[in-house]
Design a protein around this motif. Structure first.
Motif, PDB file in Angstrom:
ATOM      1  N   UNK A   1       0.841  -1.223   0.000  1.00  0.00           N
ATOM      2  CA  UNK A   1       0.000   0.000   0.000  1.00  0.00           C
ATOM      3  C   UNK A   1       0.866   1.258   0.000  1.00  0.00           C
ATOM      4  N   UNK A   2       2.099   1.163   0.562  1.00  0.00           N
ATOM      5  CA  UNK A   2       2.931   2.367   0.705  1.00  0.00           C
ATOM      6  C   UNK A   2       4.268   2.278  -0.033  1.00  0.00           C
ATOM      7  N   UNK A   3       4.684   1.068  -0.405  1.00  0.00           N
ATOM      8  CA  UNK A   3       5.957   0.929  -1.124  1.00  0.00           C
ATOM      9  C   UNK A   3       5.984   1.773  -2.411  1.00  0.00           C
ATOM     10  N   UNK A   4       4.876   1.878  -3.180  1.00  0.00           N
ATOM     11  CA  UNK A   4       4.927   2.683  -4.419  1.00  0.00           C
ATOM     12  C   UNK A   4       5.180   4.180  -4.203  1.00  0.00           C
ATOM     13  N   UNK A   5       5.136   4.650  -2.955  1.00  0.00           N
ATOM     14  CA  UNK A   5       5.348   6.082  -2.702  1.00  0.00           C
ATOM     15  C   UNK A   5       6.831   6.466  -2.753  1.00  0.00           C
ATOM     16  N   UNK A   6       7.740   5.473  -2.733  1.00  0.00           N
ATOM     17  CA  UNK A   6       9.183   5.754  -2.682  1.00  0.00           C
ATOM     18  C   UNK A   6       9.936   4.786  -3.601  1.00  0.00           C
ATOM     19  N   UNK A   7      11.262   5.025  -3.736  1.00  0.00           N
ATOM     20  CA  UNK A   7      12.106   4.116  -4.523  1.00  0.00           C
ATOM     21  C   UNK A   7      13.168   3.416  -3.692  1.00  0.00           C
ATOM     22  N   UNK A   8      13.268   3.794  -2.395  1.00  0.00           N
ATOM     23  CA  UNK A   8      14.253   3.157  -1.499  1.00  0.00           C
ATOM     24  C   UNK A   8      13.529   2.681  -0.249  1.00  0.00           C
ATOM     25  N   UNK A   9      13.937   1.505   0.242  1.00  0.00           N
ATOM     26  CA  UNK A   9      13.160   0.865   1.301  1.00  0.00           C
ATOM     27  C   UNK A   9      14.083   0.275   2.367  1.00  0.00           C
ATOM     28  N   UNK A  10      13.600   0.339   3.617  1.00  0.00           N
ATOM     29  CA  UNK A  10      14.269  -0.325   4.741  1.00  0.00           C
ATOM     30  C   UNK A  10      13.207  -1.145   5.472  1.00  0.00           C
ATOM     31  N   UNK A  11      13.409  -2.453   5.581  1.00  0.00           N
ATOM     32  CA  UNK A  11      12.512  -3.311   6.361  1.00  0.00           C
ATOM     33  C   UNK A  11      13.267  -3.739   7.615  1.00  0.00           C
ATOM     34  N   UNK A  12      12.673  -3.525   8.769  1.00  0.00           N
ATOM     35  CA  UNK A  12      13.336  -3.874  10.026  1.00  0.00           C
ATOM     36  C   UNK A  12      12.418  -4.739  10.874  1.00  0.00           C
ATOM     37  N   UNK A  13      12.986  -5.756  11.519  1.00  0.00           N
ATOM     38  CA  UNK A  13      12.172  -6.630  12.376  1.00  0.00           C
ATOM     39  C   UNK A  13      12.902  -7.941  12.609  1.00  0.00           C
ATOM     40  N   UNK A  14      12.123  -8.948  13.011  1.00  0.00           N
ATOM     41  CA  UNK A  14      12.703 -10.261  13.319  1.00  0.00           C
ATOM     42  C   UNK A  14      11.725 -11.334  12.854  1.00  0.00           C
ATOM     43  N   UNK A  15      12.101 -12.050  11.802  1.00  0.00           N
ATOM     44  CA  UNK A  15      11.212 -13.075  11.233  1.00  0.00           C
ATOM     45  C   UNK A  15      11.199 -14.351  12.075  1.00  0.00           C
TER      46      UNK A  15
END
Length: 612
Positions: A377-391
């Motif tokens: 829903x929000x990824x298309x708003x930018x061209x660079x991404x950081x995903x943080x968490x623990x799978x």
């Protein structure tokens, strides 16, 4: 026209299955009686209304209290709800927040229902058709956004692009937080250099938020505008507070009615509270209140003319409300342009209609809890991404078993981590004593997780109390839907009596809602008592974990999801007590290795050592 990517088709199918499951599960009818909805934790009834007011955009907002302990773990902030009363049409709304026995919700209605303060009012979860509709629309349009669709293909097909390379840092930047360790600094550098996607893998207690805050501070210093998101309002507020403390201009959008003063000052409502426009909005609200009072003079027993007059007055209330929303949207536009960071849940950011603005990067915190379509829903708003968490902690909650089988509970982080070129592990934990962290560190994090020096202590801080052979068997609770174990509760009481634990620094957790409900009835209110799922992301000095399962078949149910156990045993800072039946859980290789670990690194007791 080319066919859709098969994984997009799969995700849309999952959304539809989840939507249908919500509709079926939340329906109040002959199959789903009020009693069964309450037993499944899908309804809170009865509730006592403590306050009524007209809040954001002049919608009715209601504060309430639960008169006795109820199962509330599914009632998350922002959940779609219906307020109901026997014999009346339910009113749709959203849950603003629920803390212990006190909560607040907003109704999507021109006014409070006539029956709102009657005895027997309740709220129940409702299908969130708005969110599922948004997700389906977003997935349907994804192939039209080239950078976002490229990333989608990379995450699903393993195709990396040139954009996944990093660029060198132009010059060293003075740090805001001078206490970061080498692995945190490497993650910060990777985020600053990031040309497409960076993943920050933060096991429990490794300072993930501190790392993200530092990286965002540095990006802002470089003149970048950043979007920050997380799947829950609590997580968004947590990282927002860190950024505000660091002096970043944050605008917190979305469901912000139940926030503390620190955050409120950084919401559109808080920023505009003393403005000329807010005074105009106040005048409009007064007008709406006048029309509302006039409409309410027409009670239920009235004729056609009176009904038409009442409807006209309520129509005027709706018109004023639309005018207020337009004014707020106009005023918010300026705030969006001024902010260095805009923070909100994925739907909160989607609703803010930010596609007219240009952002450098999107940071999704707690990405291990974010279902994929929400992220898109929000990824298309930018061209660079950081995903943080623990799978290796619990995945997102999904109601539909069919959707889960198709991988709908696979988070954006879990999907990304196997195909992302840059994964930065935060390798030092600052929460727990070494003996508490040791098992998870070895089993889930392959021995790469270190413990901060001040927590290295040869004393054992983990205790397993074995109920094997005691006859403390699991039973179905009074509601018939969840398990409980009365014998294990007796042990909990003995631990509280003999260990001198501070109640305010102690939590009782269990995988089973039935055990939690029983514990709330028998144990002091000062203790935090929660399901493991609800306690994810939290910590206490002392944790008592009741595993509940005890049967002759060695059946351990959803204890099979070892990520739930990972969450459970990494919440305690100082002392962890685990109560379970080794004869039931010991046949499972994971629990067998856990028991072996406790025998070597902790204290192994049997139930016979307690006078019960």
């Amino acid at each position: 026209m080319p066919e859709k990517h098969p994984q997009i088709i799969r995700l849309v199918q999952c959304i539809e299955l989840e939507e249908q499951e919500q509709v079926n599960r939340y329906k109040l009818n002959q199959q789903h009686t009020l009693k069964s909805l309450k037993a499944e934790g899908l309804a809170l009834h009865p509730i006592s209304i403590t306050r009524k007011n007209f809040g954001y955009a002049d919608y009715p907002e209601i504060s309430f209290r639960l008169n006795f302990p109820m199962e509330t773990s599914l009632f998350k902030d922002g959940a779609a709800i219906e307020c109901f009363y026997a014999g009346e049409e339910p009113v749709k709304g959203i849950l603003i927040g629920l803390d212990g026995r006190s909560g607040e919700f907003r109704l999507f209605a021109p006014d409070f229902p006539d029956w709102i303060e009657e005895d027997g009012v309740g709220i129940k979860l409702a299908p969130d058709l708005r969110t599922t509709t948004i997700m389906k629309t977003v997935m349907g349009n994804l192939e039209n956004n080239k950078p976002a669709f490229e990333l989608f293909c990379q995450l699903h097909d393993g195709k990396t692009t040139d954009a996944s390379k990093t660029k060198p840092i132009a010059k060293a930047i003075p740090l805001y937080n001078k206490n970061l360790n080498p692995s945190q600094l490497e993650a910060v550098e990777a985020i600053i250099q990031n040309e497409q996607l960076t993943i920050v893998h933060g096991p429990p207690g490794t300072g993930k938020t501190s790392t993200l805050v530092e990286a965002i501070v540095q990006l802002v210093k470089l003149g970048k505008k950043i979007l920050v998101s997380a799947p829950s309002n609590t997580a968004v507020d947590h990282i927002s507070k860190g950024l505000i403390t660091a002096g970043v201009q944050v605008l917190r959008v979305g469901n912000t009615s139940k926030v503390d003063e620190t955050i409120f000052q950084h919401t559109p409502e808080g920023r505009l509270s003393n403005s000329k426009q807010q005074k105009e909005i106040k005048q409009l609200k007064i007008r709406a209140e006048e029309f509302r009072k006039m409409a309410l003079k027409y009670k239920r027993s009235f004729g056609k003319a009176e009904r038409e007059q009442r409807n006209l007055l309520f129509k005027e209330v709706r018109n004023i409300r639309e005018e207020i929303k337009k004014m707020q949207a106009y005023n918010e536009e300026k705030l969006y342009q001024e902010a260095e960071v805009i923070a909100g849940t994925p739907i909160g950011l989607y609703d803010a209609k930010l596609n007219r603005l240009s952002f450098d990067s999107l940071v999704i915190d707690e990405a291990g809890q974010c279902i994929e379509p929400l992220a898109w829903c929000i990824i298309p708003l930018v061209n660079r991404y950081v995903f943080a968490g623990d799978h290796f902690q619990l995945p997102p909650t999904v109601l539909s078993n069919e959707a889960a089988k198709l991988g709908f509970n696979r988070s954006i982080l879990e999907q990304a981590i196997s195909n992302a070129p840059h994964v930065r592990l935060l390798d030092t934990q600052y929460r727990m004593r070494k003996s508490i962290a040791g098992f998870s560190g070895n089993y889930f994090y392959k021995g790469l997780l270190k413990t901060a020096p001040h927590l290295l202590d040869p004393e054992p801080h983990i205790v397993f109390i074995d109920t094997a052979g005691s006859g403390f068997n699991e039973i179905h609770g009074t509601d018939g839907t969840s398990l409980q174990n009365e014998g294990e509760l007796q042990i909990v009481k003995k631990i509280l009596e003999t260990e001198s634990l501070d109640p305010l620094q102690t939590a009782i957790i269990s995988p089973y809602a039935g055990q939690v409900a029983a514990a709330k009835e028998q144990l002091p209110n000062s203790l935090r008592i929660s399901t493991i799922d609800s306690f994810q992301g939290q910590e206490k000095m002392n944790i008592i974990l009741s595993l509940v399962r005890s049967n002759e078949d060695g059946d351990i149910g959803f204890l099979k999801d070892y990520r739930r156990m990972n969450v459970a045993i990494t919440r305690a800072k100082e002392k962890l007590f685990v109560i379970g039946d080794s004869a039931t859980i010991g046949n499972d290789p994971f629990y067998n290795s856990f028991l072996s670990y406790v025998e070597k690194q902790g204290i192994y007791k049997t139930v016979w050592e307690f006078e019960i």
